[in-house]
Design a protein around this motif. Sequence first.
Motif, PDB file in Angstrom:
ATOM      1  N   UNK A 158      12.131  -1.756   1.422  1.00 34.97           N
ATOM      2  CA  UNK A 158      11.130  -0.701   1.568  1.00 34.97           C
ATOM      3  C   UNK A 158      11.610   0.326   2.587  1.00 34.97           C
ATOM      4  N   UNK A 159      11.092   1.548   2.437  1.00 31.40           N
ATOM      5  CA  UNK A 159      11.255   2.603   3.430  1.00 31.40           C
ATOM      6  C   UNK A 159       9.871   2.875   3.996  1.00 31.40           C
ATOM      7  N   UNK A 160       9.758   2.899   5.315  1.00 28.00           N
ATOM      8  CA  UNK A 160       8.489   3.168   5.985  1.00 28.00           C
ATOM      9  C   UNK A 160       8.574   4.580   6.549  1.00 28.00           C
ATOM     10  N   UNK A 161       7.587   5.433   6.216  1.00 29.14           N
ATOM     11  CA  UNK A 161       7.544   6.805   6.716  1.00 29.14           C
ATOM     12  C   UNK A 161       6.298   6.999   7.571  1.00 29.14           C
ATOM     13  N   UNK A 213       4.521   3.432   2.798  1.00 33.21           N
ATOM     14  CA  UNK A 213       5.540   2.432   2.482  1.00 33.21           C
ATOM     15  C   UNK A 213       6.007   2.707   1.060  1.00 33.21           C
ATOM     16  N   UNK A 214       7.292   2.961   0.928  1.00 32.89           N
ATOM     17  CA  UNK A 214       7.875   3.264  -0.370  1.00 32.89           C
ATOM     18  C   UNK A 214       8.771   2.117  -0.794  1.00 32.89           C
ATOM     19  N   UNK A 215       8.376   1.392  -1.834  1.00 37.69           N
ATOM     20  CA  UNK A 215       9.227   0.299  -2.318  1.00 37.69           C
ATOM     21  C   UNK A 215      10.547   0.843  -2.869  1.00 37.69           C
ATOM     22  N   UNK A 216      11.626   0.154  -2.579  1.00 39.42           N
ATOM     23  CA  UNK A 216      12.959   0.463  -3.096  1.00 39.42           C
ATOM     24  C   UNK A 216      13.438  -0.767  -3.859  1.00 39.42           C
ATOM     25  N   UNK A 246       0.842  -1.201   0.000  1.00 39.04           N
ATOM     26  CA  UNK A 246       0.000   0.000   0.000  1.00 39.04           C
ATOM     27  C   UNK A 246       0.872   1.244   0.000  1.00 39.04           C
ATOM     28  N   UNK A 247       0.466   2.266  -0.734  1.00 33.80           N
ATOM     29  CA  UNK A 247       1.235   3.507  -0.792  1.00 33.80           C
ATOM     30  C   UNK A 247       1.140   4.254   0.527  1.00 33.80           C
TER      31      UNK A 247
END
Length: 121
Positions: free
Chosen positions: A27-30, A20-23, A8-9
């Motif tokens: 992932x990076x969780x903000x 959650x930003x896929x790398x 999920x964005x």
Amino acid sequence: MADSTPVPAAVSTAHGRVEVEPQDDGVVVRLAGDVDLLLAPHVREVVRAVEGARVQEIDVTDVTFVDSAGMALLIQVWVAGGRRRVPLRGAGDQVLELVAMMSLGELFDVWDGPRGGHATA
């Protein structure tokens, strides 16, 4: 990821948000706003979506309030990401105090700014 579940964005409440930003290699969780009991139930699907992914960083730069439910969310993300030591970026005083009080320094590398120095927790 552990399966083909799309990440999920973002999940939001009136006062808090988790993204959650896929790398390429994880992932990076903000987190932003109030990370509390009201946000926690809405992010369970996000935690499931990061299951097995390499959590590269949890960014708490924009967190304005965190309670024990919010700290439990951080632990859930750590567990879902394979129990690897995770950088906790942008930790303010409240987050630093809770990490120290709850003895979570072994789970997170705590950084006190968006790209700031290492903090002791």
